[in-house]
Design a protein around this motif. Structure first.
Motif, short mmCIF file in Angstrom:
data_model
loop_
_atom_site.label_atom_id
_atom_site.label_comp_id
_atom_site.label_asym_id
_atom_site.label_seq_id
_atom_site.Cartn_x
_atom_site.Cartn_y
_atom_site.Cartn_z
N ALA A 1 -4.56 -14.32 -1.70
CA ALA A 1 -3.37 -14.30 -2.00
C ALA A 1 -2.75 -13.24 -2.73
O ALA A 1 -1.19 -13.04 -2.63
CB ALA A 1 -3.26 -15.61 -2.87
N ASP A 2 -3.46 -12.31 -3.72
CA ASP A 2 -2.70 -11.32 -4.38
C ASP A 2 -3.36 -10.03 -4.59
O ASP A 2 -4.43 -9.79 -4.10
CB ASP A 2 -2.68 -11.89 -6.15
N ALA A 3 -2.48 -9.01 -5.12
CA ALA A 3 -2.90 -7.75 -5.05
C ALA A 3 -2.74 -7.31 -6.52
O ALA A 3 -1.82 -7.64 -7.41
CB ALA A 3 -1.95 -6.83 -3.97
N PHE A 4 -3.80 -6.42 -6.84
CA PHE A 4 -3.54 -5.97 -8.35
C PHE A 4 -3.88 -4.48 -8.29
O PHE A 4 -4.78 -3.95 -7.67
CB PHE A 4 -4.73 -6.55 -9.08
N VAL A 5 -2.84 -3.81 -8.73
CA VAL A 5 -2.88 -2.05 -9.00
C VAL A 5 -3.23 -1.69 -10.26
O VAL A 5 -2.41 -2.16 -11.19
CB VAL A 5 -1.76 -1.68 -8.50
N TYR A 6 -4.22 -0.86 -10.67
CA TYR A 6 -4.47 -0.15 -11.89
C TYR A 6 -3.68 0.99 -11.77
O TYR A 6 -3.84 2.04 -10.99
CB TYR A 6 -5.67 0.00 -12.24
N ARG B 1 1.93 -11.36 -6.85
CA ARG B 1 1.12 -12.31 -6.51
C ARG B 1 1.62 -13.12 -5.30
O ARG B 1 2.96 -12.89 -4.83
CB ARG B 1 1.53 -13.32 -7.74
N ASP B 2 1.09 -14.09 -4.69
CA ASP B 2 1.42 -14.82 -3.48
C ASP B 2 2.07 -14.23 -2.55
O ASP B 2 3.09 -14.69 -1.69
CB ASP B 2 2.37 -15.91 -4.16
N ILE B 3 1.32 -12.84 -1.90
CA ILE B 3 2.07 -12.36 -0.60
C ILE B 3 0.90 -12.15 0.41
O ILE B 3 1.15 -11.87 1.51
CB ILE B 3 2.30 -10.71 -1.11
N TYR C 1 -0.01 -4.18 2.79
CA TYR C 1 0.62 -4.63 4.14
C TYR C 1 0.20 -6.17 4.20
O TYR C 1 -0.79 -6.67 3.97
CB TYR C 1 0.09 -4.00 5.23
N THR C 2 1.31 -7.21 4.45
CA THR C 2 1.16 -8.56 4.73
C THR C 2 1.35 -8.81 6.29
O THR C 2 1.74 -7.88 7.01
CB THR C 2 2.03 -9.26 3.80
N ALA C 3 1.28 -10.02 6.62
CA ALA C 3 1.75 -10.29 7.90
C ALA C 3 2.97 -10.09 8.44
O ALA C 3 3.40 -9.34 9.60
CB ALA C 3 1.59 -11.69 8.09
N ASP C 4 4.04 -9.99 7.57
CA ASP C 4 5.58 -9.76 7.99
C ASP C 4 6.18 -8.46 7.07
O ASP C 4 7.37 -8.31 7.48
CB ASP C 4 6.33 -10.80 8.04
N ARG C 5 5.54 -8.07 5.93
CA ARG C 5 6.31 -7.38 4.89
C ARG C 5 5.34 -6.42 4.56
O ARG C 5 4.13 -6.35 4.61
CB ARG C 5 6.88 -7.83 3.76
N ILE C 6 5.98 -5.05 3.97
CA ILE C 6 5.38 -4.04 3.48
C ILE C 6 5.70 -3.88 1.86
O ILE C 6 7.01 -3.88 1.94
CB ILE C 6 5.40 -2.62 4.07
N ASP D 1 10.27 -3.60 -1.19
CA ASP D 1 9.46 -4.18 0.16
C ASP D 1 10.39 -4.02 1.30
O ASP D 1 11.60 -3.92 0.95
CB ASP D 1 9.09 -5.62 -0.22
N GLN D 2 9.92 -4.08 2.06
CA GLN D 2 10.98 -4.10 3.55
C GLN D 2 9.75 -4.77 4.82
O GLN D 2 8.79 -5.33 4.66
CB GLN D 2 10.84 -2.37 3.94
N PRO D 3 10.75 -5.35 5.87
CA PRO D 3 10.03 -5.85 7.15
C PRO D 3 9.07 -5.07 7.40
O PRO D 3 8.94 -3.75 7.65
CB PRO D 3 11.11 -5.92 7.93
N ARG D 4 7.71 -5.43 8.01
CA ARG D 4 6.74 -4.60 8.58
C ARG D 4 7.24 -4.59 10.07
O ARG D 4 7.60 -5.34 10.76
CB ARG D 4 5.36 -5.55 8.59
#
Length: 232
Positions: free
Chosen positions: A179-184, A195-197, A212-217, A229-232
């Protein structure tokens, strides 16, 4: 014409020679009781006696050997062996500036610039994946993401994220789950969340992470400390 060709061939030989030297790894010779490193600057062997190595690695400037009680690193730039004792490494990895070894639940890194080992001061879950780059190191466990901050020279842990995958660069590290991404971010020494991407893949550049997700970057810019963010 011949003179020009000769000069070109000479220049090419110099370039290839430099490239070969830069790419060549440290020469390491190992037997049951001894580890020998050929130091090209000194044109001699530096010998570690009575060690009984269990494993070893070499890279451009570094030679690493370990057993159940200690790890030793040799840096041909400083012509020194430096030890980490009381640490039962199971494996190790190297980059130009770092050596990293780990036990099942602890990790240690050798910082060549600081000429010292730094051991994590906390226990973690089972280490599954080590990560090493020119600028930093990290470890993935079954439920945590652990990063070495090269500025603070400290290990940082993110708990209960159950990473699916992780990658690092010289300044940024990122892990993600379903569900989520975490950057240090080493520029601010903080974790940054998205969260929730539902991430599918990530790319790390010097100061930028693209998720990268199914529909956005989704892009995190560490120089501006903000997301776009932008459409993929």
């Amino acid at each position: 014409m011949r003179k020009t060709a000769a000069l070109f061939l000479l220049a090419l030989a110099v370039v290839l020679g430099v490239a070969f030297c830069a790419a060549a790894e440290v020469q390491l010779f190992v037997d049951k009781q001894t580890v020998r490193v050929h130091d090209p600057a000194l044109n001699t062997q530096s010998i570690l006696n009575d060690f009984q190595p269990k494993g070893w690695r070499t890279h451009n400037y570094l030679a690493l050997a370990w057993n159940d009680t200690a790890s030793w690193i040799y840096d041909i730039r400083t012509h020194q062996w430096l030890s980490l004792t009381g640490f039962g490494a199971v494996a190790g990895v190297l980059s130009d500036n770092y050596a990293m070894v780990w036990e099942p639940k602890r990790v240690a890194i050798f910082d060549a610039k600081d000429r010292r080992w730094v051991v994590s001061d906390f226990l973690m879950d089972q280490i599954t994946t080590p990560l090493i780059a020119r600028g930093m190191g990290a470890a993935v466990t079954l439920k945590e993401f652990v990063v070495f901050d090269p500025v603070l020279r400290e290990w940082k842990i993110l708990n209960d994220v159950y990473p699916k995958q992780a990658i690092i660069g010289d300044n940024l590290g990122v892990c993600w789950n379903e569900a989520d991404a975490f950057v240090y971010d080493t520029t601010v020494h903080q974790w940054v969340e998205k969260r929730d991407i539902r991430p599918q893949a990530c790319i790390v550049e010097d100061y930028k992470v693209s998720i990268y997700t199914a529909d956005r970057i989704f892009v995190y810019d560490a120089m501006k400390h903000r997301w776009t963010d932008q459409p993929r």
